[in-house]
Motif scaffolding. Sequence first.
Motif, PDB file in Angstrom:
ATOM      1  N   ALA A  20       0.834  -1.212   0.000  1.00 37.70           N
ATOM      2  CA  ALA A  20       0.000   0.000   0.000  1.00 37.70           C
ATOM      3  C   ALA A  20       0.865   1.257   0.000  1.00 37.70           C
ATOM      4  O   ALA A  20       0.639   2.183  -0.795  1.00 37.70           O
ATOM      5  CB  ALA A  20      -0.930  -0.003   1.215  1.00 37.70           C
ATOM      6  N   HIS A  46       5.729  -7.451   6.007  1.00 40.90           N
ATOM      7  CA  HIS A  46       4.655  -8.446   6.001  1.00 40.90           C
ATOM      8  C   HIS A  46       4.598  -9.256   4.715  1.00 40.90           C
ATOM      9  O   HIS A  46       4.096 -10.369   4.703  1.00 40.90           O
ATOM     10  CB  HIS A  46       3.291  -7.789   6.262  1.00 40.90           C
ATOM     11  CG  HIS A  46       3.073  -7.546   7.721  1.00 40.90           C
ATOM     12  ND1 HIS A  46       1.956  -6.948   8.213  1.00 40.90           N
ATOM     13  CD2 HIS A  46       3.848  -7.824   8.785  1.00 40.90           C
ATOM     14  CE1 HIS A  46       2.054  -6.865   9.527  1.00 40.90           C
ATOM     15  NE2 HIS A  46       3.201  -7.385   9.886  1.00 40.90           N
ATOM     16  N   ASN A  55      -2.472 -14.946  -6.170  1.00 36.12           N
ATOM     17  CA  ASN A  55      -3.692 -14.273  -6.634  1.00 36.12           C
ATOM     18  C   ASN A  55      -3.482 -12.789  -6.907  1.00 36.12           C
ATOM     19  O   ASN A  55      -4.427 -12.014  -6.873  1.00 36.12           O
ATOM     20  CB  ASN A  55      -4.818 -14.459  -5.596  1.00 36.12           C
ATOM     21  CG  ASN A  55      -4.481 -13.795  -4.267  1.00 36.12           C
ATOM     22  OD1 ASN A  55      -3.319 -13.524  -3.972  1.00 36.12           O
ATOM     23  ND2 ASN A  55      -5.491 -13.533  -3.467  1.00 36.12           N
ATOM     24  N   VAL A  87       8.351   5.540  12.152  1.00 38.69           N
ATOM     25  CA  VAL A  87       7.746   6.785  12.641  1.00 38.69           C
ATOM     26  C   VAL A  87       7.177   6.528  14.031  1.00 38.69           C
ATOM     27  O   VAL A  87       6.448   5.548  14.235  1.00 38.69           O
ATOM     28  CB  VAL A  87       6.634   7.260  11.682  1.00 38.69           C
ATOM     29  CG1 VAL A  87       5.912   8.479  12.238  1.00 38.69           C
ATOM     30  CG2 VAL A  87       7.223   7.565  10.313  1.00 38.69           C
ATOM     31  N   ASP A 272      -4.002  -2.802   4.635  1.00 38.72           N
ATOM     32  CA  ASP A 272      -4.554  -3.594   5.743  1.00 38.72           C
ATOM     33  C   ASP A 272      -5.045  -2.720   6.892  1.00 38.72           C
ATOM     34  O   ASP A 272      -5.968  -3.094   7.614  1.00 38.72           O
ATOM     35  CB  ASP A 272      -3.491  -4.562   6.287  1.00 38.72           C
ATOM     36  CG  ASP A 272      -3.271  -5.779   5.386  1.00 38.72           C
ATOM     37  OD1 ASP A 272      -3.890  -5.840   4.302  1.00 38.72           O
ATOM     38  OD2 ASP A 272      -2.469  -6.656   5.765  1.00 38.72           O
ATOM     39  N   VAL A 280      -2.880  -8.201  -1.060  1.00 43.58           N
ATOM     40  CA  VAL A 280      -1.932  -7.339  -1.766  1.00 43.58           C
ATOM     41  C   VAL A 280      -2.656  -6.449  -2.780  1.00 43.58           C
ATOM     42  O   VAL A 280      -2.412  -5.232  -2.849  1.00 43.58           O
ATOM     43  CB  VAL A 280      -0.854  -8.193  -2.475  1.00 43.58           C
ATOM     44  CG1 VAL A 280       0.028  -7.326  -3.354  1.00 43.58           C
ATOM     45  CG2 VAL A 280      -0.011  -8.947  -1.451  1.00 43.58           C
TER      46      VAL A 280
HETATM   47  C1  FAD Z   1       2.171 -15.422   5.538  1.00 43.36           C
HETATM   48  C2  FAD Z   1       1.314 -14.479   4.727  1.00 43.36           C
HETATM   49  C3  FAD Z   1       0.788 -14.892   3.518  1.00 43.36           C
HETATM   50  C4  FAD Z   1       0.019 -14.016   2.737  1.00 43.36           C
HETATM   51  N1  FAD Z   1      -0.464 -14.440   1.529  1.00 43.36           N
HETATM   52  C5  FAD Z   1      -1.140 -13.581   0.745  1.00 43.36           C
HETATM   53  C6  FAD Z   1      -1.591 -13.977  -0.568  1.00 43.36           C
HETATM   54  O1  FAD Z   1      -1.371 -15.106  -1.008  1.00 43.36           O
HETATM   55  N2  FAD Z   1      -2.263 -13.054  -1.314  1.00 43.36           N
HETATM   56  C7  FAD Z   1      -2.515 -11.784  -0.868  1.00 43.36           C
HETATM   57  O2  FAD Z   1      -3.088 -10.982  -1.609  1.00 43.36           O
HETATM   58  N3  FAD Z   1      -2.118 -11.403   0.375  1.00 43.36           N
HETATM   59  C8  FAD Z   1      -1.450 -12.258   1.186  1.00 43.36           C
HETATM   60  N4  FAD Z   1      -1.033 -11.870   2.439  1.00 43.36           N
HETATM   61  C9  FAD Z   1      -1.465 -10.553   2.948  1.00 43.36           C
HETATM   62  C10 FAD Z   1      -0.624  -9.403   2.399  1.00 43.36           C
HETATM   63  O3  FAD Z   1       0.751  -9.636   2.670  1.00 43.36           O
HETATM   64  C11 FAD Z   1      -1.093  -8.097   3.041  1.00 43.36           C
HETATM   65  O4  FAD Z   1      -2.474  -7.922   2.803  1.00 43.36           O
HETATM   66  C12 FAD Z   1      -0.341  -6.919   2.462  1.00 43.36           C
HETATM   67  O5  FAD Z   1       1.048  -7.047   2.717  1.00 43.36           O
HETATM   68  C13 FAD Z   1      -0.867  -5.614   3.065  1.00 43.36           C
HETATM   69  O6  FAD Z   1      -0.096  -4.557   2.606  1.00 43.36           O
HETATM   70  P1  FAD Z   1       0.030  -3.208   3.465  1.00 43.36           P
HETATM   71  O7  FAD Z   1       0.962  -2.345   2.695  1.00 43.36           O
HETATM   72  O8  FAD Z   1      -1.310  -2.705   3.813  1.00 43.36           O
HETATM   73  O9  FAD Z   1       0.677  -3.641   4.851  1.00 43.36           O
HETATM   74  P2  FAD Z   1       2.040  -4.399   5.191  1.00 43.36           P
HETATM   75  O10 FAD Z   1       2.479  -5.282   4.082  1.00 43.36           O
HETATM   76  O11 FAD Z   1       1.793  -4.998   6.511  1.00 43.36           O
HETATM   77  O12 FAD Z   1       3.107  -3.240   5.292  1.00 43.36           O
HETATM   78  C14 FAD Z   1       3.043  -2.279   6.296  1.00 43.36           C
HETATM   79  C15 FAD Z   1       4.455  -1.784   6.531  1.00 43.36           C
HETATM   80  O13 FAD Z   1       4.388  -0.624   7.365  1.00 43.36           O
HETATM   81  C16 FAD Z   1       5.472  -0.667   8.278  1.00 43.36           C
HETATM   82  N5  FAD Z   1       5.141   0.183   9.418  1.00 43.36           N
HETATM   83  C17 FAD Z   1       4.206  -0.021  10.368  1.00 43.36           C
HETATM   84  N6  FAD Z   1       4.221   0.985  11.265  1.00 43.36           N
HETATM   85  C18 FAD Z   1       5.183   1.842  10.853  1.00 43.36           C
HETATM   86  C19 FAD Z   1       5.690   3.067  11.376  1.00 43.36           C
HETATM   87  N7  FAD Z   1       5.209   3.589  12.502  1.00 43.36           N
HETATM   88  N8  FAD Z   1       6.693   3.701  10.698  1.00 43.36           N
HETATM   89  C20 FAD Z   1       7.194   3.171   9.541  1.00 43.36           C
HETATM   90  N9  FAD Z   1       6.765   1.992   9.021  1.00 43.36           N
HETATM   91  C21 FAD Z   1       5.769   1.346   9.674  1.00 43.36           C
HETATM   92  C22 FAD Z   1       5.572  -2.156   8.641  1.00 43.36           C
HETATM   93  O14 FAD Z   1       6.845  -2.453   9.173  1.00 43.36           O
HETATM   94  C23 FAD Z   1       5.359  -2.796   7.265  1.00 43.36           C
HETATM   95  O15 FAD Z   1       6.580  -2.924   6.576  1.00 43.36           O
HETATM   96  C24 FAD Z   1      -0.259 -12.717   3.218  1.00 43.36           C
HETATM   97  C25 FAD Z   1       0.271 -12.298   4.440  1.00 43.36           C
HETATM   98  C26 FAD Z   1       1.047 -13.156   5.191  1.00 43.36           C
HETATM   99  C27 FAD Z   1       1.628 -12.667   6.508  1.00 43.36           C
END
Ligand code: FAD
Length: 308
Positions: A20, A46, A55, A87, A272, A280
Amino acid sequence: MNETTMPPRYDVAVVGAGPAGASAAINVKNRGRSVVLLAGQIPFSHISGPHLIANFAGFGETTGEELAAALGRHLSAVEVPVVTEKVTRIVRDGAGEPTDGFVLFAGDEIHRARSVVLATGVLLEGSIEGEEDLLGQGVSYCVTCDGRLFAGRRVVFISYGPPGEDEASELADAFGVEVTYLPQYQADYRLAAGVRVLEGSRPERLARVDGGVQVTLGGGRAGEPLVADAVFVSREAVAPTALLDGLETDGPHLVVDGRLQTTVPGVFAAGDCTGEPYQVAKAVGQGQVAALAAVRLLREQTEVVAGV
Ligand SMILES: Cc1cc2nc3c(=O)[nH]c(=O)nc-3n(C[C@H](O)[C@H](O)[C@H](O)COP(=O)(O)OP(=O)(O)OC[C@H]3O[C@@H](n4cnc5c(N)ncnc54)[C@H](O)[C@@H]3O)c2cc1C
């Protein structure tokens, strides 16, 4: 700090470098606006495991590691500055007017931005009972900001991952703090000499008592009293409500409107942290929606100021 020593102000600061946040930063950049990506200590954490992702349209079968590498390549190709610091706090800049923007504290740096996109993922561990109430009153997330306040005193350091080892060691080495390290993970801990490790204990509650903060333990050491002058907590993510005042949540998720604006004007959210599905594709899509909404708000603010 006066205006001449202030760091430059970006149009948008993005917090979190998962799918994201990366998508938001790339889309802000594509709109010709300035952006900084505050990525935390372990960017993409993550997704960056070896697990299969089957997918995400266009990628066929890929792994989290491959996707994280692709995001990293894209960010550097479009020259998004990435800061690998977490942060710990966001406050309003200037007099706090909606157009004044925000100041973001990350490690020992501060960053300024007219608008913010939160893309911090979902806090899997949940916060400890009492943690948010005691923030700034005996609970801290930031050794750089608060370490010196506890020089020579006792600190319980609760850590959800290896990055906490450096921070706890810094407290002991640089500030002479008597540190008790409570790891919530298993590893070969690399800690400064003198740091005491309490393995197998889960912090269940933090409360103010005479002489400091009491940590109520569960797990192997349930019932053992543990009191210190302060408690430091290190985890990948910080609960958004602890980052910035005025954010409303629904359970672990931020409340957002149709433009993905949170309850704080000028602050958007994506991925998320806005709710299920945790996927993703949804995170990447929301990153773009939030970026475009932030850019649109900046344009509207400029037009109002110019009297257009
Ligand atoms: C084992 C596993 C398998 C998965 N399989 C799938 C799949 O097959 N298909 C699919 O679509 N999704 C899958 N997912 C889910 C997918 O990984 C998440 O939905 C996706 O990564 C969400 O993206 P995001 O950017 O919202 O959050 P995240 O990927 O969680 O990234 C958030 C980031 O923000 C950082 N952060 C948090 N707070 C702070 C702060 N205060 N300052 C700076 N940085 C910060 C965190 O360290 C992290 O790096 C899976 C997840 C896991 C754990």
